[in-house]
Design a protein around this motif. Sequence first.
Motif, PDB file in Angstrom:
ATOM      1  N   ILE A 102       0.838  -1.185   0.000  1.00 34.22           N
ATOM      2  CA  ILE A 102       0.000   0.000   0.000  1.00 34.22           C
ATOM      3  C   ILE A 102       0.873   1.235   0.000  1.00 34.22           C
ATOM      4  O   ILE A 102       1.859   1.327   0.723  1.00 34.22           O
ATOM      5  N   ASN A 103       0.502   2.213  -0.843  1.00 37.74           N
ATOM      6  CA  ASN A 103       1.185   3.485  -0.886  1.00 37.74           C
ATOM      7  C   ASN A 103       0.415   4.438   0.046  1.00 37.74           C
ATOM      8  O   ASN A 103      -0.682   4.865  -0.283  1.00 37.74           O
ATOM      9  N   PRO A 104       0.994   4.772   1.210  1.00 38.06           N
ATOM     10  CA  PRO A 104       0.267   5.577   2.190  1.00 38.06           C
ATOM     11  C   PRO A 104      -0.112   6.960   1.673  1.00 38.06           C
ATOM     12  O   PRO A 104      -1.106   7.541   2.112  1.00 38.06           O
ATOM     13  N   GLU A 105       0.609   7.478   0.710  1.00 42.94           N
ATOM     14  CA  GLU A 105       0.323   8.825   0.179  1.00 42.94           C
ATOM     15  C   GLU A 105      -0.902   8.847  -0.728  1.00 42.94           C
ATOM     16  O   GLU A 105      -1.586   9.849  -0.838  1.00 42.94           O
ATOM     17  N   THR A 106      -1.199   7.739  -1.391  1.00 38.28           N
ATOM     18  CA  THR A 106      -2.320   7.734  -2.350  1.00 38.28           C
ATOM     19  C   THR A 106      -3.394   6.700  -2.003  1.00 38.28           C
ATOM     20  O   THR A 106      -4.384   6.610  -2.726  1.00 38.28           O
ATOM     21  N   ALA A 107      -3.227   5.973  -0.939  1.00 36.97           N
ATOM     22  CA  ALA A 107      -4.142   4.861  -0.625  1.00 36.97           C
ATOM     23  C   ALA A 107      -5.580   5.325  -0.432  1.00 36.97           C
ATOM     24  O   ALA A 107      -6.513   4.650  -0.827  1.00 36.97           O
ATOM     25  N   GLU A 108      -5.765   6.468   0.197  1.00 37.66           N
ATOM     26  CA  GLU A 108      -7.142   6.925   0.437  1.00 37.66           C
ATOM     27  C   GLU A 108      -7.855   7.223  -0.858  1.00 37.66           C
ATOM     28  O   GLU A 108      -9.020   7.044  -1.021  1.00 37.66           O
TER      29      GLU A 108
END
Length: 194
Positions: free
Chosen positions: A188-194
């Motif tokens: 998961i990419n925390p910067e774009t996950a949302e």
Amino acid sequence: MSEYISQRILVAIYLRLSKEDIDSGENESQSIQNQKSMLMEYARKNNWIIYELYCDEDYSGAYSGSENTRPGFNKMIADAEAGKFNVVLCKSQSRFSRNMEVIEKYIHGRFLEWGIRFVSLIDNADTEVKGNKKARQINSLINEWYLEDLSENIRAVFRDKMRKGEYLASFAPYGYKKDSQNKNHLVINPETAE
């Protein structure tokens, strides 16, 4: 003077590098540069005048239903038919094509009709050498088989990776990124996950 002009040998140099072999991040791959250097030197040693360099970088030599997928190749063929040069020079016959049908159509067919000699350095293919045709035909068969084997090997590797659940695409979908430790695993990419 007209006798000298009629005896000139104008050579078309054909360079090709397939997608599988291409060096990333360079404008012109090292392989293309090496082919160019080798072929230009050969032409110079034989006192041939280079008419034009035709290059297809990032194109396969495989047959895809039409040989018209390589722009450099197509331009060279059109110039050959127009009689603009006397010789086609390649590093190897497989750089020209890995397909027997294309080899037969041009090297053993149209080039003879158009008065064009085909020469490849590595595998010593030369349409001017008597008895060389069988070797060229065997080489084209081997080149075609090689491509078929390579394709099957790649498919087998992909099937195995899919069976293991490994990620195969070039880019991760939005919200994910490729694992820095394993490019076939997504995190998961925390910067774009949302």
